[in-house]
Design a protein around this motif. Structure first.
Motif, mmCIF file in Angstrom:
data_model
loop_
_atom_site.group_PDB
_atom_site.id
_atom_site.type_symbol
_atom_site.label_atom_id
_atom_site.label_comp_id
_atom_site.label_asym_id
_atom_site.label_seq_id
_atom_site.Cartn_x
_atom_site.Cartn_y
_atom_site.Cartn_z
ATOM 1 N N HIS A 239 38.275 37.855 45.148
ATOM 2 C CA HIS A 239 37.316 37.376 46.150
ATOM 3 C C HIS A 239 36.252 38.446 46.343
ATOM 4 C CE1 HIS A 239 36.000 36.765 50.468
ATOM 5 N NE2 HIS A 239 35.672 35.640 49.873
ATOM 6 N N PHE A 240 35.009 38.108 46.005
ATOM 7 C CA PHE A 240 33.923 39.077 46.086
ATOM 8 C C PHE A 240 33.331 39.094 47.499
ATOM 9 C CE2 PHE A 240 34.001 37.624 41.632
ATOM 10 C CZ PHE A 240 34.344 38.832 41.047
ATOM 11 N N VAL A 241 33.181 40.301 48.021
ATOM 12 C CA VAL A 241 32.706 40.490 49.394
ATOM 13 C C VAL A 241 31.313 41.112 49.361
ATOM 14 C CG1 VAL A 241 33.155 41.612 51.605
ATOM 15 C CG2 VAL A 241 35.075 40.835 50.185
ATOM 16 N N ASP B 200 34.514 44.583 47.123
ATOM 17 C CA ASP B 200 33.185 44.767 47.706
ATOM 18 C C ASP B 200 32.189 45.045 46.582
ATOM 19 O OD1 ASP B 200 30.910 45.447 49.091
ATOM 20 O OD2 ASP B 200 31.917 46.790 50.494
ATOM 21 N N ILE B 201 31.131 44.223 46.488
ATOM 22 C CA ILE B 201 30.154 44.389 45.406
ATOM 23 C C ILE B 201 28.772 44.788 45.930
ATOM 24 C CG2 ILE B 201 31.357 42.745 43.919
ATOM 25 C CD1 ILE B 201 29.169 40.695 44.625
ATOM 26 N N ASP C 124 24.314 46.860 36.468
ATOM 27 C CA ASP C 124 25.625 47.449 36.719
ATOM 28 C C ASP C 124 26.730 46.482 36.277
ATOM 29 O OD1 ASP C 124 24.623 49.762 37.723
ATOM 30 O OD2 ASP C 124 25.037 49.308 39.823
ATOM 31 N N LYS C 125 27.866 47.057 35.881
ATOM 32 C CA LYS C 125 29.044 46.270 35.526
ATOM 33 C C LYS C 125 30.237 46.732 36.361
ATOM 34 C CE LYS C 125 27.820 45.268 30.712
ATOM 35 N NZ LYS C 125 28.229 45.391 29.286
ATOM 36 N N LEU C 126 31.070 45.792 36.741
ATOM 37 C CA LEU C 126 32.309 46.097 37.447
ATOM 38 C C LEU C 126 33.465 45.858 36.488
ATOM 39 C CD1 LEU C 126 33.749 46.712 40.222
ATOM 40 C CD2 LEU C 126 33.936 44.221 40.459
ATOM 41 N N PHE C 127 34.270 46.901 36.261
ATOM 42 C CA PHE C 127 35.422 46.795 35.372
ATOM 43 C C PHE C 127 36.703 46.688 36.195
ATOM 44 C CE2 PHE C 127 32.147 48.905 32.912
ATOM 45 C CZ PHE C 127 32.278 48.367 31.644
ATOM 46 N N VAL C 128 37.762 46.217 35.553
ATOM 47 C CA VAL C 128 39.068 46.143 36.215
ATOM 48 C C VAL C 128 39.462 47.520 36.737
ATOM 49 C CG1 VAL C 128 41.534 45.753 35.843
ATOM 50 C CG2 VAL C 128 39.868 44.124 34.938
ATOM 51 N N ARG C 129 39.166 48.555 35.963
ATOM 52 C CA ARG C 129 39.543 49.918 36.362
ATOM 53 C C ARG C 129 38.859 50.368 37.648
ATOM 54 N NH1 ARG C 129 35.984 51.121 31.806
ATOM 55 N NH2 ARG C 129 34.027 52.034 32.584
ATOM 56 N N ILE D 78 25.704 42.492 36.911
ATOM 57 C CA ILE D 78 24.487 42.073 37.610
ATOM 58 C C ILE D 78 23.378 42.104 36.575
ATOM 59 C CG2 ILE D 78 22.934 42.458 39.542
ATOM 60 C CD1 ILE D 78 25.810 41.867 40.378
ATOM 61 N N VAL D 79 22.885 40.933 36.201
ATOM 62 C CA VAL D 79 21.921 40.837 35.107
ATOM 63 C C VAL D 79 20.579 40.294 35.609
ATOM 64 C CG1 VAL D 79 23.748 40.499 33.420
ATOM 65 C CG2 VAL D 79 22.662 38.505 34.462
ATOM 66 N N VAL D 80 19.531 40.584 34.831
ATOM 67 C CA VAL D 80 18.204 40.040 35.117
ATOM 68 C C VAL D 80 18.149 38.628 34.528
ATOM 69 C CG1 VAL D 80 15.736 40.311 34.759
ATOM 70 C CG2 VAL D 80 17.184 42.325 35.047
ATOM 71 N N PRO D 81 17.707 37.630 35.301
ATOM 72 C CA PRO D 81 17.654 36.262 34.788
ATOM 73 C C PRO D 81 16.823 36.169 33.516
ATOM 74 C CG PRO D 81 17.269 36.282 37.145
ATOM 75 C CD PRO D 81 17.266 37.712 36.696
#
Length: 220
Positions: free
Chosen positions: A113-115, A150-151, A158-163, A184-187
Motif C-alpha cells: 500500500h503506497f502512502v 511511503d513514496i 527514481d526507482k523503489l526496490f524491494v531492498r 517515477i517516469v516522465v510520460p
C-alpha cells in the motif's frame, strides 16, 4: 492479526450438479488441508467468507473454522490457500483452507500500500508499477494485512526496490531484493513533445544559418 471465527459444515463428496446446487444455496464447496489430519470436505457460507476477505487481513486473514456439531473449543486455525472463481462471473467456485500452527512461522503474500504522493508525480511524472505484493515470512499473529510504503520522497527517474522497504517488526521479506517495486517516469507524451520541440528549434537554427549565408553571398 486477529483470528476471525467462521462456522462451516462437513459435506460429502458430490457431483458437479450437487456442487452447483450447493452454490445456488449460498454455500461454497471447500477443502481443509492439514499436516497431521486427513483432508476435510466442507461447505462454507459464501457471504461470511466474503466478509472476512474484505476485512483488514484480506486474503491473509487468519480464520478459526468451527465445524457445526463439534465442541466450540474444537476449532481449526487456517488461512486461505486458493480460491477458484468462475471465469465469466468471477464468483467464488471453491476455496482451499490450509491448517496452520500459531506458534510456527508461515509464508504469505502481502499487498503493498503506497502512502503519500511523490515529489516526482507532483513535478509531472507518473508511477510505473513493477510488483504490487511481497512474499514474506512471520508468525501468524504478527502478519499485517498489508505493507505500507511511503513514496513521498521519490523524484523523477527514481526507482523503489524491494531492498528499500523496511519490513514490519517480526516479519522477513523473502522477495528478491533487486526487484523493482515502482519507478517515477516522465510520460511518453512529454518526451515526444520535447523531441519535437528540439527538432523544430534545430531546423529553425539551420534555416537562420542558411539565410545568413545567402545574405553574405548577395552582399558580395
Amino acid at each position: 492479526m486477529e483470528v476471525i471465527p467462521l462456522k462451516v459444515q462437513k459435506r460429502e463428496r458430490g457431483s458437479r450438479g450437487q456442487l452447483n446446487k450447493m452454490r445456488n444455496q449460498g454455500l461454497l464447496p471447500a477443502v481443509l488441508y492439514g499436516k497431521q489430519k486427513d483432508d476435510l470436505l466442507l461447505s462454507v457460507p459464501v457471504k461470511d467468507l466474503q466478509t472476512i476477505l474484505h476485512s483488514e487481513g484480506g486474503l491473509n486473514s487468519i480464520i478459526a473454522l468451527q465445524l457445526e456439531g463439534q465442541a466450540s473449543e474444537d476449532k481449526h486455525t487456517v488461512v486461505v490457500r486458493d480460491i477458484q472463481r468462475d471465469p465469466i462471473t468471477r464468483s467464488f467456485n471453491h476455496v482451499d483452507f490450509q491448517q496452520i500452527n500459531m506458534n510456527e512461522v508461515i509464508s504469505a503474500e502481502l499487498p503493498i500500500h503506497f502512502v503519500g504522493e511523490s515529489v516526482g508525480v507532483n513535478a509531472g511524472g507518473v508511477i510505473q508499477h513493477g510488483i504490487r505484493s511481497l512474499q514474506v515470512e512471520g508468525m501468524p499473529a504478527q502478519l499485517p494485512g498489508r505493507i505500507d510504503v511511503d513514496i513521498t520522497q521519490l523524484d523523477l527517474h527514481d526507482k523503489l526496490f524491494v531492498r528499500d522497504i523496511q519490513a514490519p517488526e517480526g516479519i522477513e521479506i523473502t522477495s528478491d531484493p533487486e526487484q523493482v517495486v515502482l519507478s517515477i517516469v516522465v510520460p511518453r507524451a512529454v518526451i515526444e513533445k520535447e523531441e519535437v520541440t528540439e527538432t523544430t528549434e534545430a531546423t529553425a537554427d539551420e534555416e537562420r544559418t542558411d539565410g545568413a549565408k545567402e545574405e553574405e553571398k548577395e552582399g558580395e
